[in-house]
Design a protein around this motif. Structure first.
Motif, PDB file in Angstrom:
ATOM      1  N   SER A   1       0.832  -1.108   0.169  1.00  0.00           N
ATOM      2  CA  SER A   1      -0.022   0.232   0.038  1.00  0.00           C
ATOM      3  C   SER A   1       0.787   1.303  -0.054  1.00  0.00           C
ATOM      4  O   SER A   1       1.957   1.237   0.646  1.00  0.00           O
ATOM      5  N   ARG A   2       0.618   2.314  -0.777  1.00  0.00           N
ATOM      6  CA  ARG A   2       1.272   3.417  -0.830  1.00  0.00           C
ATOM      7  C   ARG A   2       0.635   4.487  -0.340  1.00  0.00           C
ATOM      8  O   ARG A   2      -0.746   4.731  -0.582  1.00  0.00           O
ATOM      9  N   ASN A   3       1.117   5.607   0.355  1.00  0.00           N
ATOM     10  CA  ASN A   3       0.373   7.177   0.924  1.00  0.00           C
ATOM     11  C   ASN A   3       1.481   8.101   0.449  1.00  0.00           C
ATOM     12  O   ASN A   3       2.562   7.992   0.590  1.00  0.00           O
ATOM     13  N   SER A   4       0.724   9.255   0.565  1.00  0.00           N
ATOM     14  CA  SER A   4       1.591  10.533   0.479  1.00  0.00           C
ATOM     15  C   SER A   4       1.347  11.469   1.692  1.00  0.00           C
ATOM     16  O   SER A   4       1.786  12.640   1.462  1.00  0.00           O
ATOM     17  N   SER A   5       0.982  10.681   2.913  1.00  0.00           N
ATOM     18  CA  SER A   5       0.772  11.442   3.988  1.00  0.00           C
ATOM     19  C   SER A   5       1.855  12.282   4.534  1.00  0.00           C
ATOM     20  O   SER A   5       2.894  11.449   4.679  1.00  0.00           O
TER      21      SER A   5
ATOM     22  N   SER B   1       6.349   5.666   2.960  1.00  0.00           N
ATOM     23  CA  SER B   1       5.432   6.012   1.839  1.00  0.00           C
ATOM     24  C   SER B   1       4.880   4.511   1.502  1.00  0.00           C
ATOM     25  O   SER B   1       4.164   4.613   0.568  1.00  0.00           O
ATOM     26  N   GLN B   2       5.555   3.537   1.966  1.00  0.00           N
ATOM     27  CA  GLN B   2       4.963   2.106   1.545  1.00  0.00           C
ATOM     28  C   GLN B   2       4.576   1.293   2.649  1.00  0.00           C
ATOM     29  O   GLN B   2       5.645   1.241   3.814  1.00  0.00           O
TER      30      GLN B   2
ATOM     31  N   ASN C   1      -0.976  -1.009  10.143  1.00  0.00           N
ATOM     32  CA  ASN C   1      -2.513  -0.905  10.345  1.00  0.00           C
ATOM     33  C   ASN C   1      -2.698  -1.877  11.782  1.00  0.00           C
ATOM     34  O   ASN C   1      -3.595  -1.292  12.686  1.00  0.00           O
TER      35      ASN C   1
END
Length: 365
Positions: A64-68, A74-75, A140
């Protein structure tokens, strides 16, 4: 809401926010919470001791990737959905609503195991053009929750990380992480791993109420010490920080973790998104009813008058005078116990080595 359930953080099947219909059980003398009043091993499950159910899931992707901007990765990879630790405050509880399950008891009793996670990770890391970036494993839900002892999915994922020399970080509340020291040590020798221990309280009685199936505080510190002695970089996360419940322990937790070898420390204010808010309010009424209103009032002062604010920059720390006080206390403790003088441990992405595709000419060198 009913009586507390031994070994469980929630005491209700709170409907998810996407449910179109809800049911409410009534004790009419014949049934209790929808089960026979005389339920036993032969007639059915005990409604006061719900068992953990494991459901195998075939995932389509694993990274899963995020830009928070307020998280340090980020992964991420999560081998499980739901968590048997049963932390009453877990910010991931609302994710079970997407499965038409309760963020309450279902979240901690109906666990989904992504049994093809190691295979998927190997495939995704092998893709042409993949750019390595540290992967947060089990961000998570805890990658070392009790089921991992039997399913060993996290261990298999670490084996892939070591094979590919891919950097990885872990956050856990379980001393089971010690089992994988034979993998963590060679990863650490190449600057490829960092393990963070979430320590919410040093009081075993409070910890047992907040996170009933997680390892006891002293066991986490002992595991931290063992990993540190083996050369694995470790850190402490004082999270969640809950006003009038555990916030008074901030300095003590940072001091104990530093003595156990922690080289980094951080804290996160309690987050109450979606269904977590009513679930945590119920937990307060069950365990600290005398402080319940004061806890929520203080939280709302730090959340703009609401139970929760999701905006970047404030969701992790809050705002206002009490939030400022927590920040000042943390900085002073961070300096006092010697964290300030330590080098920040950075994971090395340059060692990443995906396997070469098989050649019909074989290997010449």
């Amino acid at each position: 809401m009913g009586a507390t359930i031994k070994g469980r953080g929630s005491r209700q099947y709170l409907p998810g926010r996407f449910e179109t219909t809800t049911t409410e059980a009534v004790d009419d003398g014949w049934t209790v919470r929808g089960h026979p009043a005389t339920a036993d091993e032969e007639s059915g499950p005990d409604p006061l001791r719900p068992r953990t159910e494991v459901r195998e899931e075939t995932a389509r992707s694993i990274i899963s990737r995020n830009s928070s901007p307020d998280v340090g990765f980020s992964q991420s990879v999560n081998p499980y959905r739901g968590c048997e630790h049963g932390c009453s405050y877990c910010f991931a509880r609302p994710s079970h609503a997407y499965l038409n399950l309760s963020p309450g008891l279902d979240f901690e009793t109906k666990i989904f195991a992504k049994t093809n996670a190691p295979e998927l990770l190997r495939r995704e890391l092998s893709r042409k053009g993949y750019q390595p970036s540290p992967i947060a494993l089990g961000i998570n839900t805890d990658a070392y929750q009790p089921l991992e002892r039997r399913l060993r999915l996290t261990r298999q994922l670490l084996e892939v990380m070591l094979e590919f020399r891919h950097p990885v970080s872990l956050v856990t509340k379980n001393a089971l992480v010690e089992r994988d020291l034979d993998l963590l040590q060679p990863l650490a020798e190449q600057d490829l791993v960092h393990v963070h221990f979430s320590v919410t309280s040093l009081d075993p009685h409070l910890s047992a109420k907040l996170e009933p199936r997680a390892a006891a505080p002293h066991a986490r510190l002992r595991a931290m010490e063992k990993l540190h002695a083996a050369g694995v970089p470790v850190g402490v996360l004082f999270a969640p920080t809950i006003p009038w419940v555990n916030d008074h322990e901030m300095e003590a937790v940072l001091e104990a973790a530093r003595a156990a070898g922690a080289s980094s420390a951080s804290y996160i204010l309690l987050r109450l998104p979606h269904e977590v808010a009513p679930l945590f309010r119920d937990w307060l009424q069950a365990h600290v009813p005398d402080r319940a209103a004061h806890v929520m009032s203080t939280l709302q002062q730090m959340r703009g008058g609401r139970d929760y604010e999701s905006g970047f920059g404030t969701r992790m720390r809050g705002r206002g005078r009490y939030a400022d006080l927590l920040e000042q206390r943390f900085v002073l403790a961070w300096r006092r116990f010697g964290y300030a003088g330590l080098r920040e441990h950075r994971l090395d992405c340059s060692r990443f080595a995906p396997p070469r595709a098989a050649s019909p000419q074989g290997e010449l060198f």
